[in-house]
Design a protein around this motif. Structure first.
Motif, PDB file in Angstrom:
ATOM      1  N   GLY A  63      -8.906  10.519  -6.114  1.00 15.17           N
ATOM      2  CA  GLY A  63      -8.455  10.595  -4.880  1.00 15.17           C
ATOM      3  C   GLY A  63      -7.435   9.813  -4.328  1.00 15.17           C
ATOM      4  N   ILE A  64      -7.262   9.575  -3.097  1.00  8.68           N
ATOM      5  CA  ILE A  64      -5.931   8.893  -2.622  1.00  8.68           C
ATOM      6  C   ILE A  64      -6.246   7.221  -2.623  1.00  8.68           C
ATOM      7  CG2 ILE A  64      -6.919   8.718  -0.056  1.00  8.68           C
ATOM      8  CD1 ILE A  64      -3.975   9.256   0.767  1.00  8.68           C
ATOM      9  N   VAL A  65      -7.303   6.714  -2.517  1.00 11.51           N
ATOM     10  CA  VAL A  65      -7.525   5.380  -2.860  1.00 11.51           C
ATOM     11  C   VAL A  65      -7.394   5.088  -4.459  1.00 11.51           C
ATOM     12  CG1 VAL A  65      -9.263   3.636  -2.936  1.00 11.51           C
ATOM     13  CG2 VAL A  65      -9.350   5.133  -1.072  1.00 11.51           C
ATOM     14  N   ALA A  66      -7.943   5.910  -5.269  1.00 13.61           N
ATOM     15  CA  ALA A  66      -7.546   5.779  -6.680  1.00 13.61           C
ATOM     16  C   ALA A  66      -5.791   5.784  -6.804  1.00 13.61           C
ATOM     17  CB  ALA A  66      -8.339   6.620  -7.585  1.00 13.61           C
ATOM     18  N   LEU A  98       0.904  -1.106  -0.043  1.00 12.79           N
ATOM     19  CA  LEU A  98      -0.100  -0.120   0.011  1.00 12.79           C
ATOM     20  C   LEU A  98       0.869   1.300  -0.068  1.00 12.79           C
ATOM     21  CD1 LEU A  98      -2.958  -1.043   2.384  1.00 12.79           C
ATOM     22  CD2 LEU A  98      -2.954  -0.699   0.030  1.00 12.79           C
ATOM     23  N   VAL A  99       1.904   1.246   0.759  1.00 11.54           N
ATOM     24  CA  VAL A  99       2.744   2.210   0.697  1.00 11.54           C
ATOM     25  C   VAL A  99       3.545   2.628  -0.542  1.00 11.54           C
ATOM     26  CG1 VAL A  99       4.679   3.347   2.083  1.00 11.54           C
ATOM     27  CG2 VAL A  99       3.139   2.246   3.312  1.00 11.54           C
ATOM     28  N   LEU A 100       3.951   1.467  -1.009  1.00 14.02           N
ATOM     29  CA  LEU A 100       4.734   1.446  -2.304  1.00 14.02           C
ATOM     30  C   LEU A 100       3.496   2.059  -3.395  1.00 14.02           C
ATOM     31  CD1 LEU A 100       7.093   0.854  -4.269  1.00 14.02           C
ATOM     32  CD2 LEU A 100       6.107  -1.446  -4.557  1.00 14.02           C
ATOM     33  N   GLY A 101       2.685   1.578  -3.318  1.00 15.61           N
ATOM     34  CA  GLY A 101       1.507   2.077  -4.313  1.00 15.61           C
ATOM     35  C   GLY A 101       1.145   3.493  -4.141  1.00 15.61           C
ATOM     36  N   LEU A 102       0.959   3.750  -3.012  1.00 14.04           N
ATOM     37  CA  LEU A 102       0.788   5.289  -2.684  1.00 14.04           C
ATOM     38  C   LEU A 102       1.919   6.176  -3.268  1.00 14.04           C
ATOM     39  CD1 LEU A 102      -1.173   7.376  -1.341  1.00 14.04           C
ATOM     40  CD2 LEU A 102       0.416   7.291   0.766  1.00 14.04           C
ATOM     41  N   VAL A 103       3.275   5.910  -2.978  1.00 17.58           N
ATOM     42  CA  VAL A 103       4.246   6.596  -3.543  1.00 17.58           C
ATOM     43  C   VAL A 103       4.471   6.694  -4.821  1.00 17.58           C
ATOM     44  CG1 VAL A 103       6.915   6.843  -3.331  1.00 17.58           C
ATOM     45  CG2 VAL A 103       5.419   6.466  -1.133  1.00 17.58           C
ATOM     46  N   ALA A 104       4.501   5.324  -5.484  1.00 14.98           N
ATOM     47  CA  ALA A 104       4.477   5.299  -6.763  1.00 14.98           C
ATOM     48  C   ALA A 104       3.511   6.124  -7.466  1.00 14.98           C
ATOM     49  CB  ALA A 104       4.380   3.843  -7.277  1.00 14.98           C
ATOM     50  N   GLY A 105       2.124   6.002  -6.908  1.00 12.47           N
ATOM     51  CA  GLY A 105       0.988   6.786  -7.752  1.00 12.47           C
ATOM     52  C   GLY A 105       1.167   8.308  -7.520  1.00 12.47           C
ATOM     53  N   PHE A 106       1.703   8.744  -6.366  1.00 14.98           N
ATOM     54  CA  PHE A 106       1.778   9.997  -6.401  1.00 14.98           C
ATOM     55  C   PHE A 106       2.908  10.699  -7.320  1.00 14.98           C
ATOM     56  CE2 PHE A 106      -0.421  10.449  -1.919  1.00 14.98           C
ATOM     57  CZ  PHE A 106      -1.353  11.225  -2.571  1.00 14.98           C
ATOM     58  N   ILE A 107       3.932   9.933  -7.467  1.00 14.14           N
ATOM     59  CA  ILE A 107       5.163  10.169  -8.352  1.00 14.14           C
ATOM     60  C   ILE A 107       4.478  10.391  -9.670  1.00 14.14           C
ATOM     61  CG2 ILE A 107       7.186   9.555  -9.084  1.00 14.14           C
ATOM     62  CD1 ILE A 107       8.086   8.799  -6.302  1.00 14.14           C
ATOM     63  N   ALA A 108       3.838   9.094 -10.037  1.00 10.37           N
ATOM     64  CA  ALA A 108       3.213   9.017 -11.291  1.00 10.37           C
ATOM     65  C   ALA A 108       2.339  10.254 -11.965  1.00 10.37           C
ATOM     66  CB  ALA A 108       2.821   7.740 -11.790  1.00 10.37           C
ATOM     67  N   ARG A 109       1.321  10.600 -10.974  1.00 14.77           N
ATOM     68  CA  ARG A 109       0.551  11.735 -11.009  1.00 14.77           C
ATOM     69  C   ARG A 109       1.254  13.109 -11.260  1.00 14.77           C
ATOM     70  NH1 ARG A 109      -3.816  11.908  -6.612  1.00 14.77           N
ATOM     71  NH2 ARG A 109      -4.166  13.830  -7.571  1.00 14.77           N
ATOM     72  N   ALA A 110       2.347  13.101 -10.429  1.00 17.08           N
ATOM     73  CA  ALA A 110       3.415  14.428 -10.653  1.00 17.08           C
ATOM     74  C   ALA A 110       4.166  14.542 -11.960  1.00 17.08           C
ATOM     75  CB  ALA A 110       4.109  14.434  -9.313  1.00 17.08           C
TER      76      ALA A 110
END
Length: 88
Positions: A30-33, A9-21
């Protein structure tokens, strides 16, 4: 087992935020997506890494693969749903 799930979950959150950036434009998810985007991207990145290198592991290169996979998933998602058009 719980720590493994929390790690994904943490890896997914970090990778998702970086991809979005890194993908240009505004994302209205949202954060779940974002977590789902990152986790799916991790699987995509891991699959691509295992195809090209023949092995997969949890290492710094897997973080890079997760981010690249998340970028690919985000771009495909935006194309399929018609979201985030440039020049609007």
């Amino acid at each position: 087992m719980l720590w493994t799930i929390l790690g994904w979950l943490v890896l997914g959150l970090v990778a998702g935020f970086i991809a979005r950036a890194l993908v240009p434009g505004k994302d209205d998810i949202g954060i779940v997506a974002t977590i789902v985007l990152g986790v799916v991207g991790s699987f995509v990145g891991g699959a691509l890494a295992s195809i090209f290198t023949g092995f997969s592991s949890f290492s710094p290169s897997s973080w890079i693969g997760s981010i690249i996979g998340a970028i690919v998933v985000l771009v495909v998602y935006n194309k399929v749903t018609g979201r985030k058009r440039v020049g609007r």
